[in-house]
Design an enzyme around this catalytic site. Sequence first.
Site, PDB file in Angstrom:
ATOM      1  N   TYR A 141       0.814  -1.209   0.000  1.00  0.00           N
ATOM      2  CA  TYR A 141       0.000   0.000   0.000  1.00  0.00           C
ATOM      3  C   TYR A 141       0.854   1.268   0.000  1.00  0.00           C
ATOM      4  O   TYR A 141       0.392   2.311  -0.451  1.00  0.00           O
ATOM      5  CB  TYR A 141      -0.910   0.025   1.234  1.00  0.00           C
ATOM      6  CG  TYR A 141      -2.165  -0.809   1.092  1.00  0.00           C
ATOM      7  CD1 TYR A 141      -2.094  -2.179   0.894  1.00  0.00           C
ATOM      8  CD2 TYR A 141      -3.420  -0.220   1.189  1.00  0.00           C
ATOM      9  CE1 TYR A 141      -3.239  -2.941   0.788  1.00  0.00           C
ATOM     10  CE2 TYR A 141      -4.572  -0.973   1.087  1.00  0.00           C
ATOM     11  CZ  TYR A 141      -4.478  -2.334   0.887  1.00  0.00           C
ATOM     12  OH  TYR A 141      -5.621  -3.085   0.778  1.00  0.00           O
ATOM     13  N   LYS A 191       3.975 -15.745   2.787  1.00  0.00           N
ATOM     14  CA  LYS A 191       4.152 -16.472   1.518  1.00  0.00           C
ATOM     15  C   LYS A 191       5.670 -16.679   1.424  1.00  0.00           C
ATOM     16  O   LYS A 191       6.340 -16.206   0.498  1.00  0.00           O
ATOM     17  CB  LYS A 191       3.579 -15.630   0.367  1.00  0.00           C
ATOM     18  CG  LYS A 191       3.593 -16.305  -0.987  1.00  0.00           C
ATOM     19  CD  LYS A 191       2.583 -17.423  -1.133  1.00  0.00           C
ATOM     20  CE  LYS A 191       2.793 -18.158  -2.457  1.00  0.00           C
ATOM     21  NZ  LYS A 191       1.966 -19.377  -2.568  1.00  0.00           N
ATOM     22  N   ASP A 223      -2.045 -18.726   0.937  1.00  0.00           N
ATOM     23  CA  ASP A 223      -3.006 -19.442   0.084  1.00  0.00           C
ATOM     24  C   ASP A 223      -3.675 -20.581   0.855  1.00  0.00           C
ATOM     25  O   ASP A 223      -4.889 -20.790   0.776  1.00  0.00           O
ATOM     26  CB  ASP A 223      -2.358 -19.925  -1.232  1.00  0.00           C
ATOM     27  CG  ASP A 223      -1.006 -20.590  -1.046  1.00  0.00           C
ATOM     28  OD1 ASP A 223      -0.483 -20.613   0.087  1.00  0.00           O
ATOM     29  OD2 ASP A 223      -0.458 -21.097  -2.044  1.00  0.00           O
ATOM     30  N   ASP A 247      -5.982  -7.697   4.195  1.00  0.00           N
ATOM     31  CA  ASP A 247      -7.154  -7.088   3.541  1.00  0.00           C
ATOM     32  C   ASP A 247      -7.992  -8.171   2.879  1.00  0.00           C
ATOM     33  O   ASP A 247      -9.212  -8.257   3.062  1.00  0.00           O
ATOM     34  CB  ASP A 247      -6.676  -6.071   2.498  1.00  0.00           C
ATOM     35  CG  ASP A 247      -7.835  -5.424   1.759  1.00  0.00           C
ATOM     36  OD1 ASP A 247      -8.809  -5.035   2.425  1.00  0.00           O
ATOM     37  OD2 ASP A 247      -7.771  -5.325   0.518  1.00  0.00           O
ATOM     38  N   ASP A 251     -11.971  -9.966   4.161  1.00  0.00           N
ATOM     39  CA  ASP A 251     -13.221 -10.014   3.388  1.00  0.00           C
ATOM     40  C   ASP A 251     -13.716 -11.457   3.347  1.00  0.00           C
ATOM     41  O   ASP A 251     -14.908 -11.733   3.464  1.00  0.00           O
ATOM     42  CB  ASP A 251     -13.015  -9.518   1.945  1.00  0.00           C
ATOM     43  CG  ASP A 251     -13.325  -8.034   1.787  1.00  0.00           C
ATOM     44  OD1 ASP A 251     -13.059  -7.273   2.735  1.00  0.00           O
ATOM     45  OD2 ASP A 251     -13.829  -7.633   0.718  1.00  0.00           O
TER      46      ASP A 251
END
Length: 364
Positions: A141, A191, A223, A247, A251
């Site tokens: 970001y 990751k 993942d 983020d 969701d």
Amino acid sequence: MDFNIAVLGGDGIGPEVTAEGVKILQAVAGAFGHGFNLEYGDVGGISIDRHGTPLLPEVQDLAGSADAVLFGAVGGPKWDDPAAATRPEDGLLQLRSHLGVFANIRPVKVYPNLAEANVLKPEVLAGVDMVVVRELTGGLYYAQPKGRHETPQGRSAVDTMRYSEGEIERVLRVGFELAQGRRGKLASIDKANVLECSRLWRQIATRLGQEYPEVELEHVLVDACAMQLIQHPARFDVIVAENTFGDILTDEAAVLSASMGLLPSASLAGVPVAGRKIRGFYEPIHGTAPDIAGQGIANPVASTLSVALMLRYSLGLTEEAASVERAVEQVLDAGYRTPDIAVSDYRRVSTTEMGDRIAHTIAA
Ligand code: IPM
Ligand code: MN
């Protein structure tokens, strides 16, 4: 006690749900004898339209000097032109960075009597109670270089993932501290099979883990975490992830709760410790939902629960926070539903009716 609260509703359903959050603050003021001095400001698309920028310096100062900030949401199709020089979201990112709120705490709760409104099976949801800590002021970001360029081969774009040891350590520490006060389990998300940032993250998590021997630490690839969140969500207690991973995962985690409209968040500039007040920024995890904006049907629970988190973390009002959370549960138990969580017309209510019900249920 008296507190200064900056109220930044933003765009879409942001102002509607934030108005209900304010209603809840006023109910708390009445029930417990506090004073909340509300200071309003524009942010996001509305600020671009009115002032030509998503965040005026005076609004940034207002947020910086308040005891806490109640935020709605920003963005919308009107400002979505990919060629635009500035976007509503820039105002939000600037605020988070200016306030230094690096730890975004997103509790994920399952309300058993919302099972019918949930797309997942009740047996998958049994025992789900987790907190996701999302790193909020670093990573993709913010890091430079970032931008778009014309090249002889065509256009190219770059975003950078960069983390310093200090940035990683402080957010992981929030996770360890929270886990210590809960079921003692921490899932550090990365990751590390591909990304350098993630390999550093994993090393730091392992080192910090030695300071918290009573917390069971596991490293989970992002993942795999995405899959397990839906397959075995009850296995998670506290999850810590860098900005972008957090983020996306939250969701997904909202699906566990039945609706995005239920999940609050607290963004903190320090490690939450009982009895200490920390500067904070409070916002629902949902966005501006332009498709339903202005219809009075948005769910105000996420904003309401964000107010509860504000009372707890930034204002030191623990009992008051619990009373707001209890009121939400009681109103849901009584069957009141905004359309996003309604399965029939029974006790289907509007945004303001839901807010009124919760406000009237709050008691000292
Ligand atoms: C969130 C939102 C924001 C984010 C957007 C609006 C910039 O999706 O708070 O989760 O990506 O952080
Ligand atoms: Mn998001």
